[in-house]
Design an enzyme around this catalytic site. Structure first.
Site, PDB file in Angstrom:
ATOM      1  CG  ASP A  49      -2.043   0.918   1.234  1.00 52.88           C
ATOM      2  OD1 ASP A  49      -2.199   1.644   0.246  1.00 52.88           O
ATOM      3  OD2 ASP A  49      -2.788   0.948   2.228  1.00 52.88           O
ATOM      4  CE1 TYR A  66      -4.079  -5.392   7.887  1.00 44.41           C
ATOM      5  CE2 TYR A  66      -5.586  -6.100   6.189  1.00 44.41           C
ATOM      6  CZ  TYR A  66      -5.140  -5.126   7.050  1.00 44.41           C
ATOM      7  OH  TYR A  66      -5.756  -3.899   7.084  1.00 44.41           O
TER       8      TYR A  66
HETATM    9  P1  ADP Z   1      -1.396  -7.011   3.995  1.00 44.89           P
HETATM   10  O1  ADP Z   1      -1.660  -5.924   4.999  1.00 44.89           O
HETATM   11  O2  ADP Z   1      -2.603  -7.320   3.121  1.00 44.89           O
HETATM   12  O3  ADP Z   1      -0.788  -8.223   4.598  1.00 44.89           O
HETATM   13  P2  ADP Z   1       1.209  -6.111   2.958  1.00 44.89           P
HETATM   14  O4  ADP Z   1       1.452  -4.949   2.091  1.00 44.89           O
HETATM   15  O5  ADP Z   1       1.753  -6.076   4.340  1.00 44.89           O
HETATM   16  O6  ADP Z   1      -0.390  -6.353   2.948  1.00 44.89           O
HETATM   17  O7  ADP Z   1       1.757  -7.406   2.256  1.00 44.89           O
HETATM   18  C1  ADP Z   1       1.154  -8.073   1.175  1.00 44.89           C
HETATM   19  C2  ADP Z   1       2.231  -8.729   0.321  1.00 44.89           C
HETATM   20  O8  ADP Z   1       2.782  -7.743  -0.547  1.00 44.89           O
HETATM   21  C3  ADP Z   1       3.394  -9.303   1.116  1.00 44.89           C
HETATM   22  O9  ADP Z   1       3.673 -10.600   0.601  1.00 44.89           O
HETATM   23  C4  ADP Z   1       4.553  -8.338   0.798  1.00 44.89           C
HETATM   24  O10 ADP Z   1       5.797  -9.021   0.769  1.00 44.89           O
HETATM   25  C5  ADP Z   1       4.188  -7.902  -0.588  1.00 44.89           C
HETATM   26  N1  ADP Z   1       4.747  -6.610  -1.039  1.00 44.89           N
HETATM   27  C6  ADP Z   1       5.191  -5.554  -0.303  1.00 44.89           C
HETATM   28  N2  ADP Z   1       5.617  -4.560  -1.114  1.00 44.89           N
HETATM   29  C7  ADP Z   1       5.419  -4.997  -2.394  1.00 44.89           C
HETATM   30  C8  ADP Z   1       5.657  -4.438  -3.692  1.00 44.89           C
HETATM   31  N3  ADP Z   1       6.173  -3.227  -3.841  1.00 44.89           N
HETATM   32  N4  ADP Z   1       5.345  -5.187  -4.782  1.00 44.89           N
HETATM   33  C9  ADP Z   1       4.803  -6.414  -4.662  1.00 44.89           C
HETATM   34  N5  ADP Z   1       4.543  -7.008  -3.471  1.00 44.89           N
HETATM   35  C10 ADP Z   1       4.849  -6.302  -2.353  1.00 44.89           C
END
Ligand code: ADP
Length: 171
Positions: free
Chosen positions: A34, A121
């Site tokens: 995000d 999460y």
């Molecule tokens: P949530 O709160 O839904 O768990 P996160 O952002 O913490 O969301 O993580 C969701 C996934 O996205 C994780 O597997 C993380 O490693 C991955 N992630 C984080 N940054 C990026 C990015 N820039 N591009 C792709 N995946 C990402």
């Protein structure tokens, strides 16, 4: 031929019609993917998100992509993992399904997803990959205009889980 591909790397770099954001219910930005999406899209994304009045877990809302190479961002809110007994698999499946339906309704032919819920999460990566692949396969059967769905893994370990899930479901 499979319409599902995988990619290892940063989802904000992908030139697709829509990237999906693993947002929180306020839609006002957060950490993880995000934060990366908001940084890459620029401040106009937050401005549009403020008008959306949040998003429920399992639902999805769409905005423009602003400075991203992607034309749109689809914001979905994954479930927080509480051990799997609080409806998490259904809610995660709903994220993928709602996002794809919203993409199709907005003429998006190429869509990329991060591994929703598997970061902050706490959803187990392997289980999440199984739900992602199964749900996308089923939903795509009803959405012939979507050409390619790219599942983005942020690292090789997450990628291995995606490949395993894709292999299993092809049996
Ligand atoms: P949530 O709160 O839904 O768990 P996160 O952002 O913490 O969301 O993580 C969701 C996934 O996205 C994780 O597997 C993380 O490693 C991955 N992630 C984080 N940054 C990026 C990015 N820039 N591009 C792709 N995946 C990402």
């Amino acid at each position: 031929m499979s319409r599902i591909e995988t990619h290892v790397g940063d989802i904000t770099r992908l030139t697709v019609d829509a990237i999906v954001n693993a947002a929180n219910s306020s839609l006002l930005g957060g950490g993880g993917v995000d934060g990366a999406i908001h940084r890459a899209a620029g401040p106009d994304l937050l401005r549009e998100c403020r008008l959306l009045n949040g998003c429920k877990t399992g639902d999805a809302k769409i905005t423009a992509g602003y400075d991203l190479p992607a034309r749109h961002v689809i914001h979905t809110v994954g479930p927080v993992w509480h051990g799997g007994t609080e409806g998490e698999p259904g809610l995660l499946a709903s994220c993928y399904e709602s996002s794809l339906r919203l993409a199709a309704a907005n003429n998006c032919r190429t869509v990329a997803f991060p591994a929703i819920s598997t970061g902050i999460y706490g959803y187990p990566t392997g289980l999440a990959a199984e739900t992602a692949v199964g749900t996308i396969r089923n939903t795509l059967e009803e959405l012939p205009d979507i050409e390619t769905v790219t599942l983005v893994a942020f690292d090789d370990a997450a990628h291995a889980y995606l490949l395993k899930a894709l292999e299993r479901k092809e049996d």
